[in-house]
Scaffold this active site. Structure first.
Site, mmCIF file in Angstrom:
data_model
loop_
_atom_site.group_PDB
_atom_site.id
_atom_site.type_symbol
_atom_site.label_atom_id
_atom_site.label_comp_id
_atom_site.label_asym_id
_atom_site.label_seq_id
_atom_site.Cartn_x
_atom_site.Cartn_y
_atom_site.Cartn_z
ATOM 1 N N SER A 78 0.993 -1.094 -0.239
ATOM 2 C CA SER A 78 0.111 0.109 0.023
ATOM 3 C C SER A 78 0.421 1.333 -0.230
ATOM 4 O O SER A 78 1.694 1.628 0.055
ATOM 5 C CB SER A 78 -0.915 0.066 0.921
ATOM 6 O OG SER A 78 -1.810 -0.974 1.756
HETATM 7 C C1 LIG Z 1 -2.917 -3.983 -0.062
HETATM 8 S S1 LIG Z 1 -2.605 -5.456 0.233
HETATM 9 C C2 LIG Z 1 -1.655 -4.875 1.327
HETATM 10 C C3 LIG Z 1 -0.098 -4.837 1.622
HETATM 11 C C4 LIG Z 1 0.658 -4.768 2.736
HETATM 12 N N1 LIG Z 1 -0.099 -4.712 4.262
HETATM 13 C C5 LIG Z 1 1.766 -4.094 2.731
HETATM 14 O O1 LIG Z 1 2.326 -3.643 4.048
HETATM 15 O O2 LIG Z 1 2.126 -4.956 1.517
HETATM 16 C C6 LIG Z 1 -3.725 -6.620 0.536
HETATM 17 C C7 LIG Z 1 -3.084 -7.972 0.540
HETATM 18 O O3 LIG Z 1 -4.663 -8.544 0.756
HETATM 19 C C8 LIG Z 1 -4.002 -9.999 0.404
HETATM 20 N N2 LIG Z 1 -5.981 -10.681 0.672
HETATM 21 C C9 LIG Z 1 -6.653 -10.174 0.142
HETATM 22 N N3 LIG Z 1 -7.734 -11.200 0.375
HETATM 23 C C10 LIG Z 1 -7.016 -11.813 1.674
HETATM 24 C C11 LIG Z 1 -8.066 -13.137 2.421
HETATM 25 N N4 LIG Z 1 -9.297 -12.832 2.346
HETATM 26 N N5 LIG Z 1 -7.117 -13.333 3.593
HETATM 27 C C12 LIG Z 1 -5.704 -13.239 3.813
HETATM 28 N N6 LIG Z 1 -4.810 -11.947 3.016
HETATM 29 C C13 LIG Z 1 -5.777 -11.529 1.630
HETATM 30 C C14 LIG Z 1 -3.941 -10.332 -0.811
HETATM 31 O O4 LIG Z 1 -3.301 -11.033 -1.765
HETATM 32 C C15 LIG Z 1 -3.226 -8.677 -1.280
HETATM 33 O O5 LIG Z 1 -1.755 -9.136 -0.469
#
Ligand SMILES: C[S@@+](CC[C@H](N)C(=O)[O-])C[C@H]1O[C@@H](n2cnc3c(N)ncnc32)[C@H](O)[C@@H]1O
Length: 231
Positions: A78
């Site tokens: 993000s």
């Molecule tokens: C915006 S990114 C996260 C950014 C992270 N906080 C960072 O600092 O890099 C959102 C993440 O949520 C994951 N994601 C989506 N649905 C999910 C779920 N149901 N459970 C766990 N992770 C999930 C995606 O694969 C992605 O890696």
């Protein structure tokens, strides 16, 4: 990802000193914008080297206000402002048991680990196996092997380490999933981008004796949550 323009991949050109300068400038700008207030979150943002959580070909953009692609399906790190945007209203503090849904690069988990300290705990769940491996490598490499990383559907939470003081969803969902509300401590807080019609609203939930209270904070744009409670 609708709404964000991802910069082109390229070989990294910046030095450690460049990144250090950019990191300090970013923290000053987040403070000036009123997004960053707490001393612990500030210290964490100054300490964690964000560039180390970004694939080589996007590393030069580490402190730009843009999400950057990660290995995996629709995974991104993000924008830098996202972390105080989520952690300040959560009131993330030393000693908290914190659950992150959506590990991505591992950067958010590392920042949270600095904030909660050794008295606290960070559990982070990632659904995509490639992204999970990327985060695992980054966290170990940067000295955060004590973050409890879980591969799975984060919307189901992680009961073995529950209850949690604070929960953050880094992907957009229709509502706060019931299993996670159940795993929150009394007076605990959760934050998530909630989908409303065709937009997302960052929403803070507080668990109260009679139920939950929701507070809408601001419009945002994050990748969609996958899995059982996804969009
Ligand atoms: C915006 S990114 C996260 C950014 C992270 N906080 C960072 O600092 O890099 C959102 C993440 O949520 C994951 N994601 C989506 N649905 C999910 C779920 N149901 N459970 C766990 N992770 C999930 C995606 O694969 C992605 O890696």
């Amino acid at each position: 990802m609708r709404g964000w323009i991802i910069p082109p991949p390229k070989a990294p050109t910046k030095s450690a000193a460049d990144y250090e300068r950019e990191r300090r400038a970013k923290v000053r700008s987040l403070e000036a914008q009123g997004l960053l207030k707490s001393a612990r979150i500030k210290a964490a943002l100054l300490k964690v080297r964000r560039e180390e959580f970004i694939p080589r070909e996007y590393r030069d953009y580490a402190y730009d206000e843009v999400p950057l692609p990660l290995p995996g399906e629709q995974a991104t790190i993000s924008c830098p402002h996202s972390y105080p945007l989520f952690y300040e209203p959560l009131g993330l503090e030393r000693g908290h048991r914190f659950l992150e849904v959506g590990t991505g690069s591992g950067y958010g988990a590392a920042v949270a680990r600095e904030v909660v300290g050794h008295e606290g705990l960070v559990v982070s769940i990632e659904i995509d196996p490639l992204t999970y491996e990327f985060a695992r490598h980054n966290l170990q490499h940067m000295g955060y092997a004590d973050v409890l990383l879980v591969l799975g559907d984060g919307a189901l939470g992680y009961p073995p380490a529950a209850p949690y003081d604070r929960v953050a969803f880094t992907a957009a969902c229709p509502d706060f999933p019931a299993p996670l509300i159940a795993q929150l401590k009394p007076a605990g807080r959760a934050i998530a981008p909630l989908v409303e019609d065709d937009r997302q609203i960052l929403t803070l939930l507080t668990k109260e004796p009679g139920g939950v209270r929701r507070e809408k904070l601001c419009p945002v744009l994050y990748v969609a949550l996958r899995g059982t409670y996804g969009c």
